[in-house]
Design an enzyme around this catalytic site. Structure first.
Site, PDB file in Angstrom:
ATOM      1  N   ASP A 176       0.978  -1.212  -0.118  1.00 54.44           N
ATOM      2  CA  ASP A 176       0.106  -0.084  -0.009  1.00 54.44           C
ATOM      3  C   ASP A 176       1.125   1.218   0.099  1.00 54.44           C
ATOM      4  O   ASP A 176       1.696   1.501   1.085  1.00 54.44           O
ATOM      5  CB  ASP A 176      -1.021   0.175   1.440  1.00 54.44           C
ATOM      6  CG  ASP A 176      -2.144   0.971   1.197  1.00 54.44           C
ATOM      7  OD1 ASP A 176      -1.946   1.886   0.567  1.00 54.44           O
ATOM      8  OD2 ASP A 176      -3.080   0.801   1.757  1.00 54.44           O
ATOM      9  N   ARG A 212      -0.306   4.376  -0.141  1.00 56.60           N
ATOM     10  CA  ARG A 212      -1.154   5.644   0.011  1.00 56.60           C
ATOM     11  C   ARG A 212      -0.324   6.259   1.119  1.00 56.60           C
ATOM     12  O   ARG A 212      -0.064   5.872   2.077  1.00 56.60           O
ATOM     13  CB  ARG A 212      -2.611   5.250   0.228  1.00 56.60           C
ATOM     14  CG  ARG A 212      -3.186   4.805  -0.890  1.00 56.60           C
ATOM     15  CD  ARG A 212      -4.818   4.333  -0.540  1.00 56.60           C
ATOM     16  NE  ARG A 212      -4.573   3.155   0.290  1.00 56.60           N
ATOM     17  CZ  ARG A 212      -5.884   2.606   0.723  1.00 56.60           C
ATOM     18  NH1 ARG A 212      -7.074   3.119   0.301  1.00 56.60           N
ATOM     19  NH2 ARG A 212      -5.723   1.521   1.476  1.00 56.60           N
TER      20      ARG A 212
END
Length: 372
Positions: free
Chosen positions: A304, A306
């Protein structure tokens, strides 16, 4: 950074990303070392490879995740620098970066990787910055590099390593409010949508304010990463579209019941930050039997990418500091609290499970820590 450079680090970073996406090399200037020619391996051209050979001895840099998939030793820890044979062609470089043909052509190499620094070859830190540049541009994290002891084409973009590190420092990110407008939505009634542009030259993010949230009380908030396939095309491979619609509908109910409403942040973080094209590559790998986390790793990315600091900046601008967060992801709670916001409660959001995405949701729980 040279005093006569007019562009800011963020502006040069934006230009660097555009050049790499166009297949154009750039020069990474380092203090006390020769400049390094950098090109993205994704879509690398014979012209760029020939330039790298003319200027220096080229090598390829891959993230440790991608190197592991290819059984290549990553002596630099988070990346591998691969010495390229003289006969290397662009199709081999593209195959190093893109796993689309890994199962069809599993046997490549053997490859010689650098262990430590070597005279006349790009250092690990230069390769590290090159991979960050590629990923930042929405490309696969794989680069062609060559040290340039002599003259390079004068029209190539030059970006200093120190300047690049400054531009990539997310702690320096700021947001500029662009516009706000009232927009009636089928699921939420009248809303106000705010647009924000980040200082790093990235895409805009949006806040959808439903009703009139009482900022003196904990505000119902949803952080929603954009998903073209799920939000707009009705994909059954994920639960994004149902989550988006359920969050808006719940905020509308709270507004009707006199609880104010809520704020939905629509964040430009497609595919957990890897971008739509790379998400489609991950989907293709899932068709080959890899789960969503394994597919990201095979592409060279972490699980991930983000960064929810942008969400914290948006909420602070809107005046929301105490939150009831609609999420199944504890990482979002931790990220907002780290930025000084108070998450007083978590509101689960369990919707959208289908026969097609049951495995995906199971992996989110088992490998990504989602509370499902």
């Amino acid at each position: 950074m040279a005093e006569d450079l007019w562009l800011t680090p963020a502006e040069r970073l934006a230009r660097a990303g555009a050049d790499l996406r166009a297949g154009t090399p750039l020069l990474l200037v380092q203090e006390g070392a020769a400049p390094v020619l950098v090109a993205a391996l994704e879509g690398v051209s014979g012209r760029a490879l020939a330039l790298a050979r003319r200027l220096g001895r080229p090598l390829a840099a891959l993230s440790a995740r991608r190197a592991s998939a290819l059984k290549i030793r990553a002596y630099d820890g988070d990346l591998a620098r691969i010495l390229l044979p003289a006969a290397t062609q662009p199709d081999l470089l593209a195959a190093l970066a893109d796993p689309a043909q890994d199962l069809a052509h599993p046997l490549r190499g053997p490859f010689e990787t650098l262990r430590g620094e070597a005279e006349g070859l790009p250092e690990a830190e230069a390769a590290r910055l090159a991979l960050r540049l590629c990923a930042r541009a929405g490309l696969l994290p794989a680069a062609l590099l060559a040290s340039v002891p002599g003259e390079a084409p004068p029209d190539l973009l030059r970006i200093e390593a120190a300047e690049l590190r400054e531009a990539l420092d997310a702690e320096k990110l700021t947001l500029r409010p662009l516009a706000a407008a009232r927009v009636p939505l089928a699921l939420a009634g009248m809303t106000e949508i705010h647009a924000y542009r980040p200082s790093d030259g990235g895409p805009e993010h949006y806040a959808v304010v439903v009703g009139q949230p009482d900022l003196a009380q904990p505000v119902l908030v949803r952080l929603h990463s954009e998903c073209l396939t799920g939000d707009h095309l009705g994909s059954l491979k994920c639960d994004c579209g149902p989550q988006l619609r359920a969050a808006l509908a719940r905020m509308a109910v709270e507004h009707k019941q006199g609880s104010g409403g809520g704020i939905l942040l629509y964040l430009a973080q497609e595919g957990r930050g890897i971008g739509l094209a790379n998400k489609l590559r991950a989907y293709a790998l899932q068709d080959q039997g890899f789960d969503t986390v394994e597919a990201n790793h095979r592409l060279g990315f972490e699980d991930d990418l983000r960064d929810f600091r942008v969400a914290a900046l948006m909420l602070k601008d809107l005046g929301a500091k105490r939150l009831r967060l609609m999420t199944n992801n504890p990482r979002k709670i931790a990220a907002l609290e780290k930025q000084g916001l108070e998450v007083v409660a978590r509101a689960p959001l369990r919707v959208g499970e289908t026969e097609q995405n049951a495995g995906y949701l199971a992996v989110k729980g088992a490998k990504s820590g989602h509370l499902l």
